[in-house]
Design a protein around this motif. Structure first.
Motif, PDB file in Angstrom:
ATOM      1  N   ALA B  13       0.827  -1.220   0.000  1.00  0.00           N
ATOM      2  CA  ALA B  13       0.000   0.000   0.000  1.00  0.00           C
ATOM      3  C   ALA B  13       0.857   1.264   0.000  1.00  0.00           C
ATOM      4  CB  ALA B  13      -0.927  -0.002   1.214  1.00  0.00           C
ATOM      5  N   HIS B  14       2.164   1.116   0.194  1.00  0.00           N
ATOM      6  CA  HIS B  14       3.011   2.312   0.302  1.00  0.00           C
ATOM      7  C   HIS B  14       4.087   2.439  -0.767  1.00  0.00           C
ATOM      8  CE1 HIS B  14       1.073   2.309   4.253  1.00  0.00           C
ATOM      9  NE2 HIS B  14       1.290   3.616   4.221  1.00  0.00           N
ATOM     10  N   TYR B  27       6.465   5.226   0.611  1.00  0.00           N
ATOM     11  CA  TYR B  27       5.879   6.439   1.172  1.00  0.00           C
ATOM     12  C   TYR B  27       5.788   6.334   2.697  1.00  0.00           C
ATOM     13  CZ  TYR B  27       2.978  10.580   1.620  1.00  0.00           C
ATOM     14  OH  TYR B  27       2.521  11.830   1.943  1.00  0.00           O
ATOM     15  N   ASP B  29       4.068   7.705   6.187  1.00  0.00           N
ATOM     16  CA  ASP B  29       2.907   8.439   6.706  1.00  0.00           C
ATOM     17  C   ASP B  29       3.242   9.277   7.933  1.00  0.00           C
ATOM     18  OD1 ASP B  29       1.020   7.342   4.855  1.00  0.00           O
ATOM     19  OD2 ASP B  29       1.058   5.471   6.012  1.00  0.00           O
ATOM     20  N   ARG B  54       6.065  17.450   3.547  1.00  0.00           N
ATOM     21  CA  ARG B  54       4.735  17.468   4.164  1.00  0.00           C
ATOM     22  C   ARG B  54       4.874  17.646   5.662  1.00  0.00           C
ATOM     23  NH1 ARG B  54       1.139  12.289   4.491  1.00  0.00           N
ATOM     24  NH2 ARG B  54      -0.185  13.140   6.106  1.00  0.00           N
ATOM     25  N   SER B  56       2.875  18.255   8.022  1.00  0.00           N
ATOM     26  CA  SER B  56       1.883  17.680   8.932  1.00  0.00           C
ATOM     27  C   SER B  56       2.193  16.219   9.264  1.00  0.00           C
ATOM     28  CB  SER B  56       0.476  17.795   8.340  1.00  0.00           C
ATOM     29  OG  SER B  56       0.393  17.015   7.165  1.00  0.00           O
ATOM     30  N   LEU B 120      -0.771   5.176  13.820  1.00  0.00           N
ATOM     31  CA  LEU B 120      -2.041   4.477  13.650  1.00  0.00           C
ATOM     32  C   LEU B 120      -1.838   3.167  12.891  1.00  0.00           C
ATOM     33  CD1 LEU B 120      -4.188   7.530  12.445  1.00  0.00           C
ATOM     34  CD2 LEU B 120      -4.332   6.416  14.689  1.00  0.00           C
ATOM     35  N   GLY B 122      -1.765   0.435  10.094  1.00  0.00           N
ATOM     36  CA  GLY B 122      -1.625   0.538   8.643  1.00  0.00           C
ATOM     37  C   GLY B 122      -0.659   1.593   8.158  1.00  0.00           C
ATOM     38  N   MET B 123      -0.154   2.425   9.074  1.00  0.00           N
ATOM     39  CA  MET B 123       0.769   3.486   8.662  1.00  0.00           C
ATOM     40  C   MET B 123       2.164   2.928   8.415  1.00  0.00           C
ATOM     41  SD  MET B 123       0.383   6.751  11.162  1.00  0.00           S
ATOM     42  CE  MET B 123      -0.641   8.165  10.733  1.00  0.00           C
ATOM     43  N   GLN B 157       9.278  12.708   1.774  1.00  0.00           N
ATOM     44  CA  GLN B 157       8.221  11.889   2.386  1.00  0.00           C
ATOM     45  C   GLN B 157       8.340  10.411   2.008  1.00  0.00           C
ATOM     46  OE1 GLN B 157       6.729  13.794   4.602  1.00  0.00           O
ATOM     47  NE2 GLN B 157       6.056  11.863   5.434  1.00  0.00           N
ATOM     48  N   PRO B 251      -8.421   9.610  13.795  1.00  0.00           N
ATOM     49  CA  PRO B 251      -9.540  10.146  13.008  1.00  0.00           C
ATOM     50  C   PRO B 251     -10.841  10.143  13.814  1.00  0.00           C
ATOM     51  CG  PRO B 251      -8.853   7.982  12.192  1.00  0.00           C
ATOM     52  CD  PRO B 251      -7.853   8.396  13.206  1.00  0.00           C
ATOM     53  N   LEU B 255     -14.646   9.634   9.155  1.00  0.00           N
ATOM     54  CA  LEU B 255     -13.307   9.139   8.827  1.00  0.00           C
ATOM     55  C   LEU B 255     -12.913   7.979   9.733  1.00  0.00           C
ATOM     56  CD1 LEU B 255     -11.116  12.308   8.108  1.00  0.00           C
ATOM     57  CD2 LEU B 255     -11.979  10.604   6.494  1.00  0.00           C
ATOM     58  N   LYS B 258     -14.481   4.838   8.426  1.00  0.00           N
ATOM     59  CA  LYS B 258     -13.781   4.422   7.222  1.00  0.00           C
ATOM     60  C   LYS B 258     -12.435   3.763   7.585  1.00  0.00           C
ATOM     61  CE  LYS B 258     -13.325   6.025   2.629  1.00  0.00           C
ATOM     62  NZ  LYS B 258     -13.286   6.953   1.577  1.00  0.00           N
ATOM     63  N   ALA B 259     -11.756   4.404   8.519  1.00  0.00           N
ATOM     64  CA  ALA B 259     -10.449   3.891   8.945  1.00  0.00           C
ATOM     65  C   ALA B 259     -10.602   2.505   9.577  1.00  0.00           C
ATOM     66  CB  ALA B 259      -9.792   4.859   9.926  1.00  0.00           C
ATOM     67  N   TYR B 262     -10.980  -0.302   7.212  1.00  0.00           N
ATOM     68  CA  TYR B 262      -9.698  -0.678   6.598  1.00  0.00           C
ATOM     69  C   TYR B 262      -8.807  -1.421   7.603  1.00  0.00           C
ATOM     70  CZ  TYR B 262      -4.940  -0.153   4.811  1.00  0.00           C
ATOM     71  OH  TYR B 262      -3.645  -0.387   4.426  1.00  0.00           O
TER      72      TYR B 262
END
Ligand code: SF4
Lengths: 213, 467
Positions: B13-14, B27, B29, B54, B56, B120, B122-123, B157, B251, B255, B258-259, B262
């Motif tokens: 996923a990354h 990537y 997170d 990024r 944030s 979190l 999945g990160m 990033q 989140p 959200l 949704k999180a 996943y």
């Protein structure tokens, strides 16, 4: 990263084998928060007569007149001529940082330690491997001639002596590409900035909670 | 086609792109930053005229160098002070969120990430620190990086990574009473060795891991690095989701739903293939005490220090001899006869509220032994400290003669004033027992918080199960 294409530079000869990274930049300087400013402490233990202490002003320390870099004829040198296995020891990136900060842009030796060689090319410093005989010859000529300069052409992979003798050297294509174009790993990755942005766009749809704030 | 492991799922996923040499651009997170490994990275950005990709995604905290005594006096050591000030200046210049020394949210970087919900499930999570593996307890892919890579992540990033092999460590059945997460991981390292996980991403699974709280799983993943693996991870379950819920950076609302949907997919598929699998019988795990200078040199508390003469492999024999000499121990002596001079309860391995509760439960109403010179209790964060004080744990510690300190790395690596003197012996809940780690010539025995607290009371190691 500073690009390296050609250089016509003064040569300083360091006639010792197996110069290790602790000699290049001793461990007491690793607590620094910077990657610049190591130049005055390059080869610290050889370069000064009195030992370093915290807070001491390097300009006030007595230089060791016997150390080659302290001789007037080598001031402003940009090419360091060295012996085999230069840069052995720890993986500290501070070693190439110190050499570059001092003003060196290229190193010539019969062999370099692996990690050190890598670290040099990541920091715009060109390590050139020539044969033992060629290095011997360069040592003789450098010592015999004040103001001895070499012309280095990285794209052509050549070192040219003042008498127009040409020595060819090897370097892998990828490293050469990075050095000639001044690309560090970050620069290279940023060539794919569009791919990173595209990834972020897609990811923002799939997992929007990762992009809050 | 075989199913995917948890590691594969997060990795896939990354991936931003595949490089020609087989590496990928991965990537990131979440990027956690602390004062020791970041200054040259920020300087590199400045020299190259680059900005953050990024901001944030970045969260910064000072932890390694901060004093654990009264903070109002500032930092006495000028080198430490400069590192902490430099972090603050860099965060100001690059507009990065910083929990400074006086912020209640300040603490050890690996404690505050999960605590804030900044890490979190999945990160991908990185930090210029090898114990970043801790965060994998939340079902994320978390690993330590070097200073050049810190700069790379700040600017792009991403990191350039080669995929690791996968290892499943399954701890089957249940551990007995008095056996904690720390004992589980020390036992595992004793079994597979400090190079056992080299080149692998470890997934910890099995009933005994499921039975742990998320905090306990952090203790286990924390020391994946001592087992040689750059990352350790645990699949997401209801406990994980419950843990994350309501944390400041987690989140909210739509959200969140949704999180969660996943996150529930973040486990290895039943038919996933691992490159290596190890099974551990939970019931066989005893409270552990390390006796040597490597985390694999452990023994059950009711066991004995090994006798090098009994070693047949000459290389091992020499390393046991050397370790015993450094540690000042007699071959074959019972572990419970080892007396301690100091006790340290803290570090990113075990300084969360549960750890403090476990230590306090053992000592309630008792006092430290006279031969024990100092007992430090260093909470992992300002919020852990506050919680402990609300529960009155600090009183139990203070009444026992322990010192109740401000949060930070402290005597885990002795970069601040908290350290061992040459020859001093310490029962420590931290993760590394290397020579000189807690101070030059210092001798470290790795144990769980309950075992450390019990040793402080008895003056020597004791089996916490009948204490
Ligand atoms: S507590 Fe110890 S192991 Fe953890 S981050 Fe701090 S120094 Fe490193």
């Amino acid at each position: 990263m500073r690009a390296f294409t050609t250089l016509h530079g003064l040569v300083a000869p360091l006639d010792r084998a197996n110069v290790d990274t602790d000699a290049i930049i001793p461990k007491q300087f690793l607590k620094s928060i910077k990657r610049t400013g190591f130049g005055p402490n390059l080869f610290d233990e050889w370069r000064y007569l009195d030992p370093w202490e915290p807070g001491v002003d390097n300009a006030k320390r007595r230089p060791n007149p016997d150390f080659v870099l302290n001789q007037p004829r080598y001031q402003g040198a940009e090419i360091l001529l060295a012996r085999q296995n230069f840069g052995c020891g720890s993986s500290r990136e501070h070693a190439p940082w110190a050499l570059a900060d001092y003003g060196f842009r290229a190193l010539i030796a019969p062999s370099f330690a692996d990690i050190f060689y890598n670290n040099c090319t990541k920091n715009g410093l060109l390590p050139i491997v020539l044969s033992e005989e060629q290095v011997d010859q360069l040592f003789r000529e450098t010592e015999a001639t004040e103001g001895y300069r070499l012309y280095i052409d990285l794209p052509a992979q050549t070192v040219t002596t003042p008498s127009s003798e040409v020595f060819r050297f090897e370097i892998d294509e990828f490293r050469k590409h990075c050095l000639v174009n001044g690309l560090d790993e970050i620069g290279l990755t940023l060539e794919h900035a569009d791919a990173i942005r595209a990834y972020e766009e897609r990811r923002r749809q799939e997992a929007p909670w990762l992009f809050e704030a | 086609m075989a199913g995917k492991t948890l590691y594969d799922k997060i990795w896939d996923a990354h991936v931003v792109r595949h490089n020609a040499d087989g590496s990928v651009l991965l990537y990131i997170d979440r990027h956690l930053v602390h004062e020791v490994t970041s200054p040259q990275a920020f300087e590199g950005l400045r020299l190259a005229g680059r900005n953050l990709w990024r901001r944030s995604a970045v969260l910064a905290v000072a932890d390694h160098n901060v004093p654990t005594t009264d903070r109002s006096a500032g930092i006495v050591d000028p080198v430490s002070r400069l590192q902490v000030q430099t972090l603050a200046a860099n965060c100001r210049d690059f507009d990065i969120t910083l929990f400074d020394m006086d912020d209640i949210r300040q603490g050890i970087v690996h404690v505050i990430g999960p605590e804030q919900g900044a890490t979190l499930p999945g990160m991908t999570v990185v930090c210029g620190d090898s114990h970043t593996s801790t965060h994998g307890a939340l079902g994320c892919l978390a690993f330590g990086i070097g200073t050049s890579e810190v700069e790379h992540v700040l600017a792009t990033q991403t990191v350039v990574q080669h995929k690791a092999k996968t290892m499943l460590i399954s701890v089957d059945g249940q551990v007995g009473p008095g056996v904690s997460a720390k004992d589980i991981i020390l036992h595992i390292i004793g079994e597979i060795g400090t190079a056992g996980g080299t080149g692998y991403a470890i997934e910890f699974a099995g009933d005994a891991i499921r039975a742990l709280s998320v905090e306990g799983r952090m203790t286990v993943c924390n020391m994946a690095i001592e087992a040689g693996a750059r990352c350790g991870m645990v699949a997401v379950d209801d406990k994980t989701i419950e843990y994350v819920k309501g944390r400041p950076y987690a989140p909210k609302g739509e959200l969140w739903d949704k999180a969660v949907a996943y996150w529930k997919t973040l486990h290895s598929d039943p038919d996933a293939r691992f490159d290596k699998a190890v099974r551990i019988d939970a019931a066989s795990i005893q409270p552990q005490v390390s006796w040597g200078t490597s985390p694999e040199m452990v023994a059950p508390v009711n066991g004995r220090v090994p006798d090098p003469a009994a070693e047949t492999d000459p290389v091992k024999q020499r390393s046991v001899e050397r370790a015993l000499e450094y540690m000042g121990l007699e071959p074959g002596m019972p572990i419970t006869e080892i007396k301690v001079d100091k006790v340290f309860i803290g570090s990113c391995t075990t300084s969360r509220i549960e750890d403090l509760r476990a230590a306090a439960a053992v000592i309630k109403g008792r006092r430290k032994a006279d031969n024990v010179k100092q007992v430090l209790v260093v909470p992992g964060s300002g919020l852990v400290k506050r919680q402990a004080e609300e529960e009155g744990l600090h009183k139990i510690f203070i009444e026992a003669g322990f010192e109740w300190r401000e949060p930070g790395c402290s005597m885990c690596l002795a970069m601040n004033a908290d350290r061992l003197e040459p020859g001093e012996r310490c029962a420590s809940t931290s993760n590394r027992n290397f020579e000189g780690r807690q101070g030059q010539g210092g001798r470290t025995h790795l144990v769980s918080p309950a075992m450390a607290a019990a040793a402080a009371i008895a003056g020597h190691f004791v089996d916490v199960r009948n204490f």
